[in-house]
Scaffold this motif. Sequence first.
Motif, PDB file in Angstrom:
ATOM      1  N   GLU A   1      13.532  -1.341  -1.071  1.00 11.95           N
ATOM      2  CA  GLU A   1      14.844  -1.929  -0.545  1.00 11.95           C
ATOM      3  C   GLU A   1      15.720  -1.151   0.463  1.00 11.95           C
ATOM      4  N   GLY A   2      14.915  -0.174   0.978  1.00 15.58           N
ATOM      5  CA  GLY A   2      15.536   0.680   2.182  1.00 15.58           C
ATOM      6  C   GLY A   2      16.285   1.654   1.695  1.00 15.58           C
ATOM      7  N   GLN A   3      16.521   2.177   0.211  1.00 14.99           N
ATOM      8  CA  GLN A   3      17.366   3.081  -0.090  1.00 14.99           C
ATOM      9  C   GLN A   3      16.592   4.440  -0.167  1.00 14.99           C
ATOM     10  N   LYS A   4      17.299   5.425   0.291  1.00 13.26           N
ATOM     11  CA  LYS A   4      16.650   7.055   0.687  1.00 13.26           C
ATOM     12  C   LYS A   4      16.353   7.219  -0.971  1.00 13.26           C
ATOM     13  N   VAL A   5      15.251   7.886  -1.128  1.00 12.91           N
ATOM     14  CA  VAL A   5      15.128   8.498  -2.400  1.00 12.91           C
ATOM     15  C   VAL A   5      14.144   9.797  -2.274  1.00 12.91           C
ATOM     16  N   GLY A   6      14.542  10.255  -0.938  1.00  7.06           N
ATOM     17  CA  GLY A   6      14.038  11.819  -0.827  1.00  7.06           C
ATOM     18  C   GLY A   6      13.699  12.119   0.752  1.00  7.06           C
ATOM     19  N   THR A   7      13.058  13.270   0.842  1.00 10.67           N
ATOM     20  CA  THR A   7      12.520  13.748   2.025  1.00 10.67           C
ATOM     21  C   THR A   7      11.075  14.560   1.730  1.00 10.67           C
ATOM     22  N   VAL A   8      10.042  14.269   2.653  1.00  8.46           N
ATOM     23  CA  VAL A   8       9.010  14.783   2.352  1.00  8.46           C
ATOM     24  C   VAL A   8       9.106  16.319   2.796  1.00  8.46           C
ATOM     25  N   THR A   9       8.639  17.013   2.024  1.00  6.82           N
ATOM     26  CA  THR A   9       8.795  18.399   2.068  1.00  6.82           C
ATOM     27  C   THR A   9       7.342  19.199   2.661  1.00  6.82           C
ATOM     28  N   GLU A  10       6.478  18.672   2.016  1.00  6.55           N
ATOM     29  CA  GLU A  10       4.815  19.024   2.336  1.00  6.55           C
ATOM     30  C   GLU A  10       3.883  18.086   1.880  1.00  6.55           C
ATOM     31  N   ILE A  11       2.555  18.246   2.492  1.00 10.39           N
ATOM     32  CA  ILE A  11       1.583  17.598   1.903  1.00 10.39           C
ATOM     33  C   ILE A  11       0.582  18.598   1.177  1.00 10.39           C
ATOM     34  N   HIS A  12       0.044  18.039   0.314  1.00 13.70           N
ATOM     35  CA  HIS A  12      -0.509  18.846  -0.696  1.00 13.70           C
ATOM     36  C   HIS A  12      -1.626  18.256  -1.457  1.00 13.70           C
ATOM     37  N   HIS A  13      -2.903  18.413  -1.093  1.00 13.04           N
ATOM     38  CA  HIS A  13      -4.117  17.668  -1.402  1.00 13.04           C
ATOM     39  C   HIS A  13      -3.871  15.968  -1.396  1.00 13.04           C
TER      40      HIS A  13
ATOM     41  N   VAL B   1       7.791  15.119  -2.493  1.00 13.55           N
ATOM     42  CA  VAL B   1       9.028  14.704  -2.040  1.00 13.55           C
ATOM     43  C   VAL B   1      10.375  15.312  -2.733  1.00 13.55           C
ATOM     44  N   SER B   2      11.309  15.876  -1.981  1.00 17.84           N
ATOM     45  CA  SER B   2      12.295  16.373  -2.463  1.00 17.84           C
ATOM     46  C   SER B   2      13.489  15.736  -2.557  1.00 17.84           C
ATOM     47  N   ALA B   3      14.422  15.544  -3.883  1.00 14.33           N
ATOM     48  CA  ALA B   3      15.403  14.802  -3.958  1.00 14.33           C
ATOM     49  C   ALA B   3      16.389  15.160  -4.848  1.00 14.33           C
ATOM     50  N   ASP B   4      17.633  14.594  -5.078  1.00 11.17           N
ATOM     51  CA  ASP B   4      18.392  15.220  -6.252  1.00 11.17           C
ATOM     52  C   ASP B   4      17.740  15.011  -7.698  1.00 11.17           C
TER      53      ASP B   4
ATOM     54  N   GLN C   1       9.846   9.206 -10.757  1.00  6.72           N
ATOM     55  CA  GLN C   1       8.734  10.140 -11.655  1.00  6.72           C
ATOM     56  C   GLN C   1       8.310   9.027 -12.518  1.00  6.72           C
ATOM     57  N   THR C   2       9.518   8.054 -12.885  1.00  7.51           N
ATOM     58  CA  THR C   2       8.972   6.896 -13.807  1.00  7.51           C
ATOM     59  C   THR C   2       8.377   5.795 -13.033  1.00  7.51           C
ATOM     60  N   ARG C   3       8.832   5.525 -11.741  1.00  2.00           N
ATOM     61  CA  ARG C   3       8.357   4.333 -11.286  1.00  2.00           C
ATOM     62  C   ARG C   3       6.810   4.617 -10.505  1.00  2.00           C
ATOM     63  N   LEU C   4       6.662   6.039 -10.312  1.00  2.00           N
ATOM     64  CA  LEU C   4       5.328   6.176  -9.454  1.00  2.00           C
ATOM     65  C   LEU C   4       4.264   6.606 -10.625  1.00  2.00           C
ATOM     66  N   PRO C   5       3.180   6.235 -10.226  1.00  2.00           N
ATOM     67  CA  PRO C   5       2.049   6.499 -11.282  1.00  2.00           C
ATOM     68  C   PRO C   5       1.493   7.966 -11.078  1.00  2.00           C
ATOM     69  N   GLN C   6       2.004   8.660 -10.062  1.00  2.00           N
ATOM     70  CA  GLN C   6       1.644  10.071  -9.894  1.00  2.00           C
ATOM     71  C   GLN C   6       2.538  10.873 -10.704  1.00  2.00           C
ATOM     72  N   GLY C   7       3.852  10.565 -10.943  1.00  2.00           N
ATOM     73  CA  GLY C   7       4.726  11.410 -11.715  1.00  2.00           C
ATOM     74  C   GLY C   7       5.324  12.476 -10.875  1.00  2.00           C
TER      75      GLY C   7
ATOM     76  N   TYR D   1       8.723  15.173  -6.488  1.00  2.00           N
ATOM     77  CA  TYR D   1       7.876  14.040  -7.073  1.00  2.00           C
ATOM     78  C   TYR D   1       6.768  14.209  -6.003  1.00  2.00           C
ATOM     79  N   ALA D   2       5.658  13.541  -6.561  1.00  2.00           N
ATOM     80  CA  ALA D   2       4.564  13.216  -5.735  1.00  2.00           C
ATOM     81  C   ALA D   2       4.385  11.946  -5.329  1.00  2.00           C
ATOM     82  N   VAL D   3       3.946  11.476  -3.985  1.00  2.00           N
ATOM     83  CA  VAL D   3       3.406  10.206  -3.497  1.00  2.00           C
ATOM     84  C   VAL D   3       2.285  10.323  -2.866  1.00  2.00           C
ATOM     85  N   HIS D   4       1.300   9.216  -3.435  1.00  2.00           N
ATOM     86  CA  HIS D   4       0.065   9.372  -3.009  1.00  2.00           C
ATOM     87  C   HIS D   4       0.001   7.893  -2.001  1.00  2.00           C
TER      88      HIS D   4
END
Length: 80
Positions: free
Chosen positions: A18-30, A35-38, A46-52, A59-62
């Motif tokens: 929906e275009g709402q900010k949910v964080g900022t990429v802090t690094e790429i790991h494996h 993603v860092s956020a409040d 963490q509940t919406r993404l399969p990676q947790g 939280y992680a984003v693949h």
Amino acid sequence: MTVAITEDDVDKTVVDAEGQKVGTVTEIHHGAARVSADEETVEEMQTRLPQGGIDERTYAVHDESVADITEDRLVLDVEA
């Protein structure tokens, strides 16, 4: 089509479908973006993404959770 996350995506804003900010990429790991956020946003994502999550602020984003990558943001394939 799968979008590939790369080192070039560090420091990009992460938004939900929906275009709402949910964080900022802090690094790429494996191959995953960390993603860092409040704390509240991290818990929700963490509940919406399969990676947790990684910790209470990150939280992680693949690739499979990314709908699009632009010059300045990652667009997730999830709604907040």
